[in-house]
Scaffold this motif. Sequence first.
Motif, PDB file in Angstrom:
ATOM      1  N   GLN A 117       5.460   7.352 -22.821  1.00  0.00           N
ATOM      2  CA  GLN A 117       5.548   6.416 -24.076  1.00  0.00           C
ATOM      3  C   GLN A 117       5.252   5.220 -23.931  1.00  0.00           C
ATOM      4  N   GLY A 118       4.593   4.590 -24.208  1.00  0.00           N
ATOM      5  CA  GLY A 118       3.912   3.343 -24.328  1.00  0.00           C
ATOM      6  C   GLY A 118       3.487   3.185 -23.088  1.00  0.00           C
ATOM      7  N   GLY A 119       3.719   3.983 -22.443  1.00  0.00           N
ATOM      8  CA  GLY A 119       2.979   2.971 -20.575  1.00  0.00           C
ATOM      9  C   GLY A 119       4.290   3.853 -19.900  1.00  0.00           C
ATOM     10  N   GLY A 120       5.585   3.587 -20.639  1.00  0.00           N
ATOM     11  CA  GLY A 120       6.821   4.251 -19.885  1.00  0.00           C
ATOM     12  C   GLY A 120       7.526   2.613 -19.378  1.00  0.00           C
ATOM     13  N   ASN A 121       8.612   2.738 -18.294  1.00  0.00           N
ATOM     14  CA  ASN A 121       8.849   1.867 -17.993  1.00  0.00           C
ATOM     15  C   ASN A 121       8.845   1.356 -15.974  1.00  0.00           C
ATOM     16  N   PRO A 122       7.738   1.066 -15.744  1.00  0.00           N
ATOM     17  CA  PRO A 122       7.017   1.164 -13.903  1.00  0.00           C
ATOM     18  C   PRO A 122       8.409   1.130 -13.376  1.00  0.00           C
ATOM     19  N   ASP A 137      -0.875   0.452 -16.615  1.00  0.00           N
ATOM     20  CA  ASP A 137      -2.531   0.891 -15.547  1.00  0.00           C
ATOM     21  C   ASP A 137      -0.775   0.747 -14.094  1.00  0.00           C
ATOM     22  N   PRO A 138      -1.593   2.329 -13.952  1.00  0.00           N
ATOM     23  CA  PRO A 138      -0.606   2.685 -12.859  1.00  0.00           C
ATOM     24  C   PRO A 138      -1.801   2.693 -11.292  1.00  0.00           C
ATOM     25  N   ARG A 139      -2.715   1.941 -11.631  1.00  0.00           N
ATOM     26  CA  ARG A 139      -3.713   1.264 -10.221  1.00  0.00           C
ATOM     27  C   ARG A 139      -3.078   0.288  -9.091  1.00  0.00           C
ATOM     28  N   PRO A 140      -2.179  -0.634  -9.805  1.00  0.00           N
ATOM     29  CA  PRO A 140      -1.289  -1.448  -8.541  1.00  0.00           C
ATOM     30  C   PRO A 140      -0.239  -0.932  -8.041  1.00  0.00           C
ATOM     31  N   ILE A 141       0.597  -0.058  -8.510  1.00  0.00           N
ATOM     32  CA  ILE A 141       1.173   1.037  -7.903  1.00  0.00           C
ATOM     33  C   ILE A 141       1.381   2.181  -7.184  1.00  0.00           C
ATOM     34  N   TRP A 142      -0.212   2.508  -7.460  1.00  0.00           N
ATOM     35  CA  TRP A 142      -1.335   3.127  -6.169  1.00  0.00           C
ATOM     36  C   TRP A 142      -1.431   2.411  -4.857  1.00  0.00           C
ATOM     37  N   ARG A 143      -2.273   1.268  -5.537  1.00  0.00           N
ATOM     38  CA  ARG A 143      -2.209   0.767  -4.428  1.00  0.00           C
ATOM     39  C   ARG A 143      -1.083   0.858  -2.919  1.00  0.00           C
ATOM     40  N   VAL A 144      -0.130   0.789  -3.974  1.00  0.00           N
ATOM     41  CA  VAL A 144       1.288   0.360  -3.078  1.00  0.00           C
ATOM     42  C   VAL A 144       1.632   1.861  -1.932  1.00  0.00           C
ATOM     43  N   TRP A 145       1.528   2.568  -3.284  1.00  0.00           N
ATOM     44  CA  TRP A 145       1.794   4.077  -2.031  1.00  0.00           C
ATOM     45  C   TRP A 145       0.535   4.156  -0.844  1.00  0.00           C
ATOM     46  N   ASP A 146      -0.384   3.798  -1.452  1.00  0.00           N
ATOM     47  CA  ASP A 146      -1.416   4.358   0.050  1.00  0.00           C
ATOM     48  C   ASP A 146      -1.141   2.982   0.654  1.00  0.00           C
ATOM     49  N   ASP A 147      -1.013   1.991   0.357  1.00  0.00           N
ATOM     50  CA  ASP A 147      -0.425   0.802   1.958  1.00  0.00           C
ATOM     51  C   ASP A 147       0.511   1.400   2.498  1.00  0.00           C
ATOM     52  N   PHE A 148       0.948   2.109   1.882  1.00  0.00           N
ATOM     53  CA  PHE A 148       2.616   2.639   2.378  1.00  0.00           C
ATOM     54  C   PHE A 148       2.588   3.513   3.193  1.00  0.00           C
ATOM     55  N   GLY A 149       1.810   4.381   2.717  1.00  0.00           N
ATOM     56  CA  GLY A 149       1.534   5.804   3.375  1.00  0.00           C
ATOM     57  C   GLY A 149       3.050   6.863   2.407  1.00  0.00           C
ATOM     58  N   ILE A 150       2.843   6.985   1.132  1.00  0.00           N
ATOM     59  CA  ILE A 150       4.404   7.409   0.641  1.00  0.00           C
ATOM     60  C   ILE A 150       4.279   8.482   0.627  1.00  0.00           C
ATOM     61  N   ALA A 151       2.876   9.298   0.452  1.00  0.00           N
ATOM     62  CA  ALA A 151       2.649  11.199   1.318  1.00  0.00           C
ATOM     63  C   ALA A 151       2.988  11.443   2.519  1.00  0.00           C
ATOM     64  N   GLU A 152       3.389  10.586   3.248  1.00  0.00           N
ATOM     65  CA  GLU A 152       4.262  11.453   4.717  1.00  0.00           C
ATOM     66  C   GLU A 152       6.067  10.781   4.610  1.00  0.00           C
ATOM     67  N   ALA A 153       6.843   9.518   3.687  1.00  0.00           N
ATOM     68  CA  ALA A 153       7.571   9.704   3.466  1.00  0.00           C
ATOM     69  C   ALA A 153       8.670  10.865   3.056  1.00  0.00           C
ATOM     70  N   LYS A 154       9.554  10.640   3.288  1.00  0.00           N
ATOM     71  CA  LYS A 154      10.421  11.531   2.774  1.00  0.00           C
ATOM     72  C   LYS A 154      11.113  11.267   1.468  1.00  0.00           C
ATOM     73  N   GLU A 202       1.869  -7.841 -12.397  1.00  0.00           N
ATOM     74  CA  GLU A 202       2.486  -6.720 -14.177  1.00  0.00           C
ATOM     75  C   GLU A 202       3.358  -6.290 -13.372  1.00  0.00           C
ATOM     76  N   PHE A 203       3.914  -6.480 -12.242  1.00  0.00           N
ATOM     77  CA  PHE A 203       5.261  -5.515 -11.894  1.00  0.00           C
ATOM     78  C   PHE A 203       6.057  -6.686 -10.996  1.00  0.00           C
ATOM     79  N   GLN A 204       5.763  -7.057 -10.510  1.00  0.00           N
ATOM     80  CA  GLN A 204       6.930  -8.412  -9.887  1.00  0.00           C
ATOM     81  C   GLN A 204       6.116  -9.197  -8.818  1.00  0.00           C
ATOM     82  N   PRO A 205       6.642 -10.428  -8.378  1.00  0.00           N
ATOM     83  CA  PRO A 205       5.826 -11.416  -7.067  1.00  0.00           C
ATOM     84  C   PRO A 205       5.650 -11.451  -6.207  1.00  0.00           C
ATOM     85  N   ALA A 206       5.119 -11.689  -5.238  1.00  0.00           N
ATOM     86  CA  ALA A 206       5.838 -12.089  -4.179  1.00  0.00           C
ATOM     87  C   ALA A 206       7.364 -12.724  -3.987  1.00  0.00           C
TER      88      ALA A 206
END
Length: 984
Positions: free
Chosen positions: A847-852, A869-886, A954-958
């Motif tokens: 709904q409305g893209g949700g609240n990221p 647009d989830p692409r910026p978040i996807w990039r964070v997941w990949d840079d961090f390697g979230i699939a290997e995290a608990k 569209e999510f946060q500044p540095a």
Amino acid sequence: MVLLATLIMVSADPRWAVDSWPRELGNHRALVQVSEPAGAVRVRLDWRRRDLHPESKAIYVLTPSTGERVANVLPRTVTREFGELIFEPAAGAGTYAIYFMPYRHAGPPHLFKTEYAVPDYAPDPKWLRKHKLGGSTISGDVWQKIPEAEVVAFESRSKFDRRDPMEVIATEQETRRLVAAHPGKTYLLFPEDRRYPIRMAEDMPLRWIQAGPNRPFHGSAQPGEFYAFQIGVFAAQQPLERIAVTFSGLQSAGGSEVITPGSFCCFNLGGTDGLGKAFSKDYSLPEGKVGALWCGVQIPKDAVCATYTGTVTVKPANALPTEIEMHIEVAGEVREDAGDAELWRHSRLRWLDSTIGIDNEVVAPYTPLVVAGNSVACLGRTVYFGDTGLPKEIMADRKVILAAPIQFVIETDNAPTAWTNIDAGFTGKTRGTVVWRARQESTAFEAVVSSKMDFDGYINCDVTLTAKENCSVSDMRLEIPLRPGAATYMMGMGRKGGYRPESWKWQWDINRANNSLWLGDVDAGLQCKLKDTEDWWDLYRLTSHGIPDAWGNHGQGGCNVSENDGTVLIRAYSGPRDLAKGQQLQFRFGLLPTPLKPLDPGHWNWRYYHRSGDPDLKEALGAGATIINVHQGGALNPHINYPFLNTDVMSDYVRRAHENGMKVKMYYTVRELSNYCVELHALRSLGFEIFTDGPGGGASWLHEHLVSNYAPAWHEPNLPGGKVDAAIATTGLSRWHNYYLEGLRWLFENVEIDGLYLDGIGYNREIMKRVRKVMQRSRPGSLIDFHSGNNFDPNYGLNNCANQYLEHLPYVDSIWFGEGFDYNESPDYWLVEVSGIPFGLFGEMLQGGGNPWRGMIYGMTNRYGWGGDPRPIWRVWDDFGIAEAKMLGYWDTQCPVRTSRKDVLVTAYVKPGETLLAIASWAESDVEVHLEFDWAALGLDSSKATLTASEISEFQPAASFAPADAIPVKAGRGWLLGLRSTRP
């Protein structure tokens, strides 16, 4: 629907054909030739229409060249059989088009309402006087003196709109003559080829008048083919009761080759239901009505090519039998697929009786049940059964759910009945199912209790009570005592998901199918669903089958939830009643311990590209998507829940996606079915087994080809070529589900799709279990993602969709709970109703893209192409390697990071040496928070730790923070912070 490839002549003149014209003029017209200029011409249109009130619909006459509407038009006679009218050929000689069913589609675009134009004739009085057309009637003399125009063709807007040959009605006179020509025959039979499905119940087609009744049937089939055919029945002079059909079998000339009677079936007389049980049907026919008996014969693959001869005998219970000769020529190559690749053959009708997926085998990630003593263990949960036949202890991992054994209580004179246990034990054990059964007795009752546990943890419980004497009871009830730690949250029975209230009261309401509830925490919970004596699938209301008699007890039944003395008690009661000796009551309910399975880390690599219409492969690849969902309504998958008319195009699309490393999933479910379904009329011949009864309506095609007794459903108005896909509603559980499952297998094997996108689920858990088995066996690694809108609305029965569909979720890979969900709701609502986490599933936002920011607390993003647009978040997941995290959520006592505010929450994704923190605020205004760390659990040196926010569009500044810093958090937003120890 069979689309005719050739013109079928129902009479020598006129011809029947297809052309195209604007939709608003209607779907049918006559072309009439005016040979020379005249002030007025007459024409008789032998249109033989099946609509019941043609006089209520307008008739438009258009000129040949300009297409302008002729003003001076005067009907003389308008009946279903023919129309007579006089009009002024204002453009002189030429071919005029007469449109006799003009309409417009009104209402919402996906829920059409057809409004046929009403007669509005206003001929010029001077023209009427000139041609002596005044008065209320036109005399025969006046009629005959007017020049006659010639009808040269009847046309429809498309092949799909055609009425011939099976919807061109015989006249009443023709029908009477036919009956008179066969004295002594109370009914007549009309063998019919599969190419011409019988469509009308109120009228005979002209085709049958021309061919005559009780004639031998001639057909042709190939070895291995399932050959479908019809026997039309006309109840000419009396009602026909309990019609039976028998087959002699078929023999070749000389009798050397035989096709046995057991190779035949008649779908109208019974088959195998959606649960794998054989059933029979009473097929009767009112006087004057037409019925279709759809039959089939399996031609053996090794059948010798020859002409085979036999008989079909039709025998109503109240009339003499009639025998029809059958001649089937078997020739050609062997059909390894039984003919399924060519829809017009109707060979797929045998799918209606399929038992595919009905077995006790286990599907991943589940493992075979393990029985030890009185316990049964499945994936992550263990159930201990007691002498009462019901669970006495349930554990999720090591957490105990029950505070005391579940019991069924009968209360008389305000005192519970004392039971004597007769016997208890396992009566059936397989890899996938275990049955525990007990028998008890009291002074007034005998009880037989059965608990059947499946490999996914679901327990079907059945308490069957028999009164040993006349007696009265003050209550019969189910009591489920839960530990408070396994009942932190609640949803169901009219309660919105979130924290459990101190108490809750619910009563049965036939307009609300919300007869289930879930209580639990993230690591342990239990759903209970109160059931009828059979498993129906009522999504929103109970009107189809009514409130279960045992539980409802004429409005006295209900359910209370309360906490007392450290126990949370679910008390499902039925209230006082009197019972006669020998009277039996059956109380059924389902129990499902949660979580259903571990969270799947594959979630982090399932990057969805999801658009309406046709997804663009190049765009999906460029976006970084790994899975494409093909929705219904585009060129790839145009038809609602019938994806079989465009499979060549879809196969090519899937092949190209696979070449680029992407999976393709497809919208394909039940609940409603496209009017383009080839077998539509065969399914309609089954009465209301497949389709629900209803008031009719919807798109014009439904009005004109189904006429009545159907319920219009979703419409897709923007298909290529201006087509409208007009679905009608299907029943909750039927043989169509067997067809659906075979269709799913066919798609996996022939189109090579990689899974399903389910938008709502129109079947119960038994069908869902079969779906998963078909998927795993046909295409291992395929996925199901499930979408539902927010059904917590009175119109949808006040249903929490997570609870409503919980019994399906063992077989789902991810959820997408979308339209109507309020992402401003509290965290407990997010956790229970949106996230899927308490049940072992990850979800996504819609709904409305949700609240990221809040979404990341629960491991959620939106979908590319459908809001946000989830692409910026996807990039964070990949840079961090979230699939290997608990993932350690704020709800987890092991979460190593906390905030200083209850309305700002943090979830930690922990890896050796670094952690990703998702922070989200539910505070009403901007605030500052401090973080509290368990450095030992994180494995980090607090003196060297830093918090870093990477810039995310569209999510946060540095930004960067020290662990002790106050971190500013905007209202409704948050941060993704990397937590690391700096190098020395």
